[in-house]
Structure formats: structure tokens, C-alpha cells
Design a protein around this motif. Sequence first.
Motif, PDB file in Angstrom:
ATOM      1  N   CYS A  21      43.236  24.720  45.427  1.00 52.18           N
ATOM      2  CA  CYS A  21      42.434  24.086  45.965  1.00 52.18           C
ATOM      3  C   CYS A  21      42.142  22.126  45.149  1.00 52.18           C
ATOM      4  CB  CYS A  21      40.910  24.397  45.175  1.00 52.18           C
ATOM      5  SG  CYS A  21      40.419  24.756  42.932  1.00 52.18           S
ATOM      6  N   GLY A  25      37.251  20.289  43.690  1.00 57.75           N
ATOM      7  CA  GLY A  25      37.357  22.771  43.773  1.00 57.75           C
ATOM      8  C   GLY A  25      37.609  22.661  45.436  1.00 57.75           C
ATOM      9  N   PRO A  47      32.875  26.989  45.769  1.00 53.64           N
ATOM     10  CA  PRO A  47      33.494  28.665  45.099  1.00 53.64           C
ATOM     11  C   PRO A  47      32.829  29.791  45.515  1.00 53.64           C
ATOM     12  CG  PRO A  47      33.901  26.736  43.857  1.00 53.64           C
ATOM     13  CD  PRO A  47      32.804  26.223  44.921  1.00 53.64           C
ATOM     14  N   TRP A  50      33.417  31.784  49.064  1.00 56.28           N
ATOM     15  CA  TRP A  50      34.829  31.735  48.742  1.00 56.28           C
ATOM     16  C   TRP A  50      34.982  33.454  49.103  1.00 56.28           C
ATOM     17  CZ3 TRP A  50      37.785  29.289  44.027  1.00 56.28           C
ATOM     18  CH2 TRP A  50      37.838  27.694  45.105  1.00 56.28           C
ATOM     19  N   THR A  67      31.986  34.962  41.710  1.00 53.23           N
ATOM     20  CA  THR A  67      32.812  34.135  41.478  1.00 53.23           C
ATOM     21  C   THR A  67      33.601  33.597  40.867  1.00 53.23           C
ATOM     22  OG1 THR A  67      30.694  32.907  42.829  1.00 53.23           O
ATOM     23  CG2 THR A  67      32.589  31.554  41.660  1.00 53.23           C
ATOM     24  N   GLU A  68      33.050  34.614  39.582  1.00 55.71           N
ATOM     25  CA  GLU A  68      33.967  33.948  38.159  1.00 55.71           C
ATOM     26  C   GLU A  68      34.704  34.720  38.132  1.00 55.71           C
ATOM     27  OE1 GLU A  68      30.617  36.493  37.078  1.00 55.71           O
ATOM     28  OE2 GLU A  68      31.068  35.279  38.928  1.00 55.71           O
ATOM     29  N   PHE A  73      39.133  30.985  41.858  1.00 58.22           N
ATOM     30  CA  PHE A  73      38.482  29.827  40.509  1.00 58.22           C
ATOM     31  C   PHE A  73      38.780  29.542  39.025  1.00 58.22           C
ATOM     32  CE2 PHE A  73      33.913  29.524  38.011  1.00 58.22           C
ATOM     33  CZ  PHE A  73      33.880  28.657  38.664  1.00 58.22           C
ATOM     34  N   SER A  77      39.244  26.338  36.717  1.00 57.68           N
ATOM     35  CA  SER A  77      38.671  26.244  35.719  1.00 57.68           C
ATOM     36  C   SER A  77      39.172  26.281  33.940  1.00 57.68           C
ATOM     37  CB  SER A  77      37.555  27.723  35.137  1.00 57.68           C
ATOM     38  OG  SER A  77      36.697  28.000  36.231  1.00 57.68           O
TER      39      SER A  77
END
Length: 362
Positions: A21, A25, A47, A50, A67-68, A73, A77
Motif C-alpha cells: 500500500c 494506505g 482498510p 479489505w 482490520t487491525e 494494515f 501501522s
Amino acid sequence: MREAEFITALLEHAGDGVVACDANGDLALFNQTSRDWHGMDAMTLPPEQWSSRYDLFHADGVTPLATEDIPLFRAFSGEQVRSAGMVIARHGHPPRHIEAEGRPIFSATGEKIGAVVVMHDITERANAHKALEAHADLLAQRVRDLSELAYATSHDLSEPLRGIRGHLDQVQLDALPEDVAQAIKLSRDEAARMQALMQGLLQYVQLDQHPLQPQNTTIGALLDQAFRDLGLSPEDPRIRRLADTLPLRADPTVLAQALRCGLDNALKFHAPNQTAEVEITADRDETGITIHIRDDGVGIEPKRAVRAFRIFQRLHPRTLFPGHGIGLAKVMRAAQLHGGSADLTNNPGPGATLSIRIPQRR
């Protein structure tokens, strides 16, 4: 220009999936392998979309990847992602198990300009592991079934055996012909032997019926219990206890039973008209404790040492030494339940040594 073409060709022909990415992002790169796995190219998506768009799931293949938790991602981050497991479950295709490595990308001036993730296909390994787990579960269930069957069988047989013994014991042998009286006496003895076998089998099976309850104890405390079970005096002159103060962590009931069986054997297998001499020692190393029960008895042929730990295996005629071939099997099972083992070796002089290994956490 040629360098950029080379890098692009390299990525396109890579066997692993590569996704990246940009600084915002936004998905910027799917190589050919990634496109094949997902069935589509990179799209400009936030994100949060995704996971659903690219069919991303946790390693169980059922739970959608939050997501996290998405490796790209996490890398974007700022995290260094290592061996992250996930599943690409594309509709109409077999699930693909992935192990991902990722990291953020920085410019020469230290500015974050995106993130990249490399995905390894571990489907074959995951399926093999899953099949192995299923086989292990099936094997464990069969062991439990056999254990329950053995318990039920030995328990249910014990009741009629008690009845048979009771009836035989009530017979007045003096009033019977000698041959009949002898037959009934032999029947009493065989019923008593069968009852002892059933009791031994019950005790063996019961070792697996309840989870271990490890406690802090000492070898001396375990031996005290074993002595009581055998009806021995704490000051029995035949036995030298040289490791009483050594602490260990174990299930006291299970391990005391193993020591009782080991002591019983050590006191039993000696030459006629000879007083047994037994010595109990122990060694501690970085991983555990080994308890040694050394006797001065008849010893054992090395080639028969492994067989001695099998249930109902007798190495000597009953006319020489009483017993039912269960004691050492219980010793081995008790040690195995603790994650350890047992072995039997000949001494340099007379007799043999039973060694019981019990691992200890540091």
C-alpha cells in the motif's frame, strides 16, 4: 527504467504473494501470485473493506479477519509482522492458508511511504497438521474408550468373583471327599488370583481416569505413603532411604503408587532364604528428578527389560515369585502421566535398579 522493469518482472514471477500500500494506505500493488489467489487486482479501498473484499479470515478459516489483524494494515501501522497466519477463503475455491511477513516502507529521508507484505502459501503444511491433529484426537478417543471398557469390564467382573469366592469359602471341606475338597481349594485359589488381577487392572486403568493434581512434596513423603500401603515399618532395616529430603512437584497419589509397586518388586525378587536389601536414591538435573530403587535380587536379562513394563507380563514363574505382572506397568504409566519414563537395568553386582524419571519445571 530497466531497473524498474527488472523489479516489476521479479515481483510478477515470484512464487509468493506480494501486496503493498502507499503512504495514504491505499492498495498499490498485487503481484501475479496475489492476483491469482484473490481472483482480482488491487483496488482503492479503505482498510476497513479489505477483509470482506479479499475474503480474509483468521487461521481457523471461519472468523473474518478484523482490520487491525490484517498483516498489511499492521505493517502500515508501523509493526514488523512475522509469521502471521490467515486464510484466503475465496468463494468457490479451497481455502488457502497463508503465513505473512510484513514491514512499513520508509524513504531515504525517513518518511513513511507505505508498507509491504510477503505471503507464503502453507496450505499443504496446514492441512497435514490438521490431519495429524484429527488422527491424534481419534487415537486419544480410542484410548479413552479402551480405558473405559477395561474399567467397566474389570469392575463388573469383580462383583460376581466376590460372590463366587464367598460361596466357595462357605463350603466345609472336611465333609467332602479328598479329591472334591482339593478341587474346591484350587477353585478358591484361582478365584482369589482372578480377583487380584481384576483389582490390579482397575488400579492401572484408574491412573488415566482423573487428571493429575501436581503438588509440592518430597520423596520422603511419597515413600512414607508407599510404606503405609505396603504395611512396612518406617524403620524397616531392609531399606535405606537416602533421598527423603529432596523436593519435587508431582501428583502424590499417583507417584506414591509407583514407588509402592517399585518397592514391592525390589523386596520380592531376591534369592530364597536371602534377606532383601534395597537402597533408594535420587538425582536432580536441569530438567527433572530420577528416583532409583536398587535391589540385590535376581536381576533381569537386558533383552527382557522393556517387556517387564508391559501389563500382565511375568518374567518368572508364579511358583518362584508371587505377583500378577501389573506392578511395573503401573510404574511406567505413572511416570508417563507426569511426562517422564521408567527403565530397569542390571546392577554391576547382584540385583537390578528401577529408575523413575519425573520432569520438573524450572
